[in-house]
Scaffold this motif. Structure first.
Motif, PDB file in Angstrom:
ATOM      1  N   ASP A  84       0.841  -1.194   0.000  1.00 20.24           N
ATOM      2  CA  ASP A  84       0.000   0.000   0.000  1.00 20.24           C
ATOM      3  C   ASP A  84       0.881   1.250   0.000  1.00 20.24           C
ATOM      4  N   VAL A  85       0.584   2.173  -0.906  1.00 17.50           N
ATOM      5  CA  VAL A  85       1.380   3.396  -0.997  1.00 17.50           C
ATOM      6  C   VAL A  85       0.454   4.589  -1.163  1.00 17.50           C
ATOM      7  N   GLN A  86       1.031   5.778  -1.002  1.00 12.48           N
ATOM      8  CA  GLN A  86       0.329   7.030  -1.283  1.00 12.48           C
ATOM      9  C   GLN A  86       1.155   7.828  -2.268  1.00 12.48           C
ATOM     10  N   PRO A 122      -3.877   0.901  -3.052  1.00 10.99           N
ATOM     11  CA  PRO A 122      -3.664  -0.400  -2.419  1.00 10.99           C
ATOM     12  C   PRO A 122      -2.693  -1.256  -3.218  1.00 10.99           C
ATOM     13  N   VAL A 174      -2.926  10.378  -2.801  1.00 12.11           N
ATOM     14  CA  VAL A 174      -3.911   9.381  -3.210  1.00 12.11           C
ATOM     15  C   VAL A 174      -3.467   8.005  -2.707  1.00 12.11           C
ATOM     16  N   ALA A 175      -4.324   7.336  -1.975  1.00  8.81           N
ATOM     17  CA  ALA A 175      -4.013   6.004  -1.453  1.00  8.81           C
ATOM     18  C   ALA A 175      -4.181   4.967  -2.566  1.00  8.81           C
TER      19      ALA A 175
END
Length: 313
Positions: A195-197, A204, A201-202
């Motif tokens: 999971d990153v941003q 998954p 914006v997130a």
């Protein structure tokens, strides 16, 4: 007339000697299938198959069979001349496989051969096709390419050695500029492993993301007069006073740890072909350039690219 077709040149050694063979016929099905699957909203082929998926499966079975035979023939040839150095990439991989404490496996070799067949030369061939479109439309540029190639070749008919490549910087610049305007790898895909941003914006893990390479290369913030075909921007980028020349925005071969591993080989191949053609032929498009369309078939290829080659005196 010399024609660069939609599927470009055969992507494997010696397939030019075969008018119709497994590589030309079966590999032609792979890029469109990859494009369909990359852009699919749902991986339906894990649950059911359509006729085109079954055609792809049969094609891949034949390609894998061909690769196994290619590897066996190469092994036999190496066995007959055990002291000879590797003459091509496949022999180099097999030599590494046979080395002491080697971790290279047959599966890795087969996968690398498949990668070269699918993405190694087909992309380069189409990049040359786009470059020729621009070269054919500019007589002055053709003359400059001819003069540089003639000076680099000397009495030889083709580039005589690797050192001579250093004198073909205009050929390289033409290819760079053609790929800036017509990137063969126009769409790239990514999936985060965790999971990153990004930009707040997130995203998954496992989310399929599509990235377009061309917008950054047509942005005036990155390249001065981006709509203009100007190969000289690559020869003297630091001396340019007209505006930006941001090399980090040149995304034809990707960037970061997933950058194309064959980018330098592709650059050499493109310089060799373009210099040879410019040295020996005058190049003229045999079609209205407005009728040349971009076709997205995993790689971005011209729908047609017929050119006339007139031998130089």
């Amino acid at each position: 007339m010399f024609c660069l077709p939609k599927t470009a040149w055969p992507p494997t050694p010696h397939t030019l000697e075969r008018e119709r063979g497994v590589i030309q016929e079966q590999l032609a099905l792979v890029p469109p299938a990859l494009m369909r699957r990359v852009t699919a909203l749902f991986p339906y082929w894990h649950y059911f198959t359509l006729p085109e998926d079954r055609r792809l499966a049969r094609a891949m079975a034949e390609v894998h069979s061909y690769i196994r035979k290619m590897i066996e023939r190469t092994r036999e040839r190496m066995h007959e001349s055990p002291d000879a150095p590797p003459r091509n990439l496949l022999e180099a991989m097999l030599a590494a496989r046979n080395g002491p404490d080697s971790t290279v496996t047959d599966e890795q070799i087969s996968a690398n051969v498949l990668t070269l067949l699918v993405a190694g030369e087909d992309t380069t061939a189409n990049a040359i096709a786009w470059a020729l479109m621009y070269v054919a439309a500019d007589d002055r540029l053709q003359q400059r390419l001819f003069e540089q190639s003639r000076a680099a070749f000397g009495e030889a008919g083709i580039c005589p050695d690797y050192d001579a490549l250093k004198h073909l910087d205009l050929c390289e610049a033409v290819c760079n500029e053609a790929l800036r305007l017509r990137p063969v790898a126009a769409i790239q895909t990514f999936e985060p492993l965790s999971d990153v941003q990004i930009g707040g914006v997130a995203i998954p893990a496992g989310t399929r993301m599509l990235f377009l390479t061309r917008p950054a290369m047509l942005d005036p913030l990155n390249f001065a007069h981006p709509e203009r075909f100007d190969p000289d921007r690559w020869r003297h980028p630091r001396a340019q006073s007209e505006g930006a020349h941001e090399l980090k925005a040149y995304l034809t071969f990707g960037a970061g740890p997933r950058v194309c591993p064959g980018r330098y080989l592709a650059a050499v191949e493109m310089r060799l072909v373009l210099s040879m053609m410019s040295r020996h032929f005058e190049i003229e498009l045999a079609i209205d350039p407005a009728k040349i369309e971009e076709v997205s078939a995993f790689t971005m290829v011209p729908n047609t690219m017929p050119v006339r080659l007139k031998p130089r005196g």
